[in-house]
Write a protein that holds these residues in place. Structure first.
Motif, PDB file in Angstrom:
ATOM      1  N   THR A   7      -8.432   6.480 -10.178  1.00  0.00           N
ATOM      2  CA  THR A   7      -7.914   6.324  -8.823  1.00  0.00           C
ATOM      3  C   THR A   7      -8.297   7.577  -8.055  1.00  0.00           C
ATOM      4  N   ARG A   9      -8.927   7.652  -4.314  1.00  0.00           N
ATOM      5  CA  ARG A   9      -8.710   7.665  -2.865  1.00  0.00           C
ATOM      6  C   ARG A   9      -7.551   8.576  -2.486  1.00  0.00           C
ATOM      7  N   LEU A  14      -5.300   5.406   1.281  1.00  0.00           N
ATOM      8  CA  LEU A  14      -4.399   4.453   0.632  1.00  0.00           C
ATOM      9  C   LEU A  14      -3.301   3.973   1.575  1.00  0.00           C
ATOM     10  N   PRO A 100      -2.649   1.360  -6.999  1.00  0.00           N
ATOM     11  CA  PRO A 100      -4.036   1.424  -6.530  1.00  0.00           C
ATOM     12  C   PRO A 100      -4.961   1.992  -7.597  1.00  0.00           C
ATOM     13  N   VAL A 127     -10.787  -1.424  -3.033  1.00  0.00           N
ATOM     14  CA  VAL A 127      -9.686  -0.952  -3.862  1.00  0.00           C
ATOM     15  C   VAL A 127      -9.128  -2.103  -4.702  1.00  0.00           C
TER      16      VAL A 127
END
Length: 236
Positions: A7, A9, A14, A100, A127
């Motif tokens: 993950t 981002r 997000l 996410p 995503v």
């Protein structure tokens, strides 16, 4: 499964993608090799009733636990039993979240006994959202926000890599997953095969097997080696 994912981002991306209020206070960091008990982003319904981007620790600790020591064994909740498990059922009923991710890793054992890692990720770079459940544990020295990722039987091409996969939620199912009144069967349904067809199953280097390694090189495609040969050039 699922025991490692990526993950990367930031909070700004997000919170925009998930239409959530950022409550992370800038504490998110890119992680290409998330391991059990690592702190990572999740999206849940906050106290004010809106979507909140939070930072939680991977590995659910039920409120009644004496300590968080067993969290590493609680990273996954099986979709088949999550509604009836003493540890997971209360969170499944009232505290669901979106986790996410850019993609996740699995390992396939080769004929020579070696393990080849694969990285499953959207071909278009979008995503992913894993179905998750969260809880808060109040300890003598700290209050922990923790979560588990739901897993289900793998389908389609993913079944060739592992018999389990994260319960993946297409964007049109995000709101339903966060809704307390949603139907159980609808919540736990696998994603459509045509949506899963947008995922790439990518062979990657074996460096991801060491939790101390991080960086974008872990998710880079490598050529599959012949038995007895290294699976990839040295990345670090």
């Amino acid at each position: 499964m699922c025991g490692r994912y990526a993950t990367t981002r930031g909070a700004g991306d997000l919170s925009g993608l998930f239409e959530a209020v950022d409550e992370t206070a800038g504490e998110l960091a890119a992680d290409h090799n998330v391991a059990p008990t690592d702190p990572v982003p999740l999206v849940r319904i906050g106290a004010a009733g809106h979507r909140a981007l939070s930072r939680g620790r991977w590995g659910l600790v039920p409120p009644w636990s004496r300590s968080p020591a067993g969290a590493a064994r609680m990273i996954n909740a099986r979709a088949e039993t999550v509604a009836t498990s003493r540890a997971y059922a209360p969170s499944f009923a009232r505290r669901r979240c979106l986790v996410p991710a850019d993609g996740w890793y699995e390992w396939v054992r080769l004929a020579d006994g070696a393990k080849q890692p694969y990285y499953m990720t959207p071909r278009d770079g979008s995503v992913l959202a894993f179905a998750g459940i969260w809880s808060v544990w109040d300890g003598p020295d700290a209050t922990l926000l923790t979560f588990s990722v739901l897993t289900t039987a793998a389908v389609g091409e993913l079944a060739e890599v592992h018999d389990r996969m994260p319960l993946l939620l297409p964007p049109e199912r995000w709101a339903t997953w966060l809704d307390d009144g949603a139907d159980r069967a609808e919540l736990l349904a696998p994603p459509p095969l045509d949506w899963l067809a947008g995922l790439e199953v990518r062979p990657v280097g074996r460096a991801v097997g060491d939790v101390r390694n991080d960086g974008p090189g872990l998710t880079a495609r490598v050529p599959l080696a012949r038995p007895g040969e290294p699976a990839e050039p040295t990345l670090f």
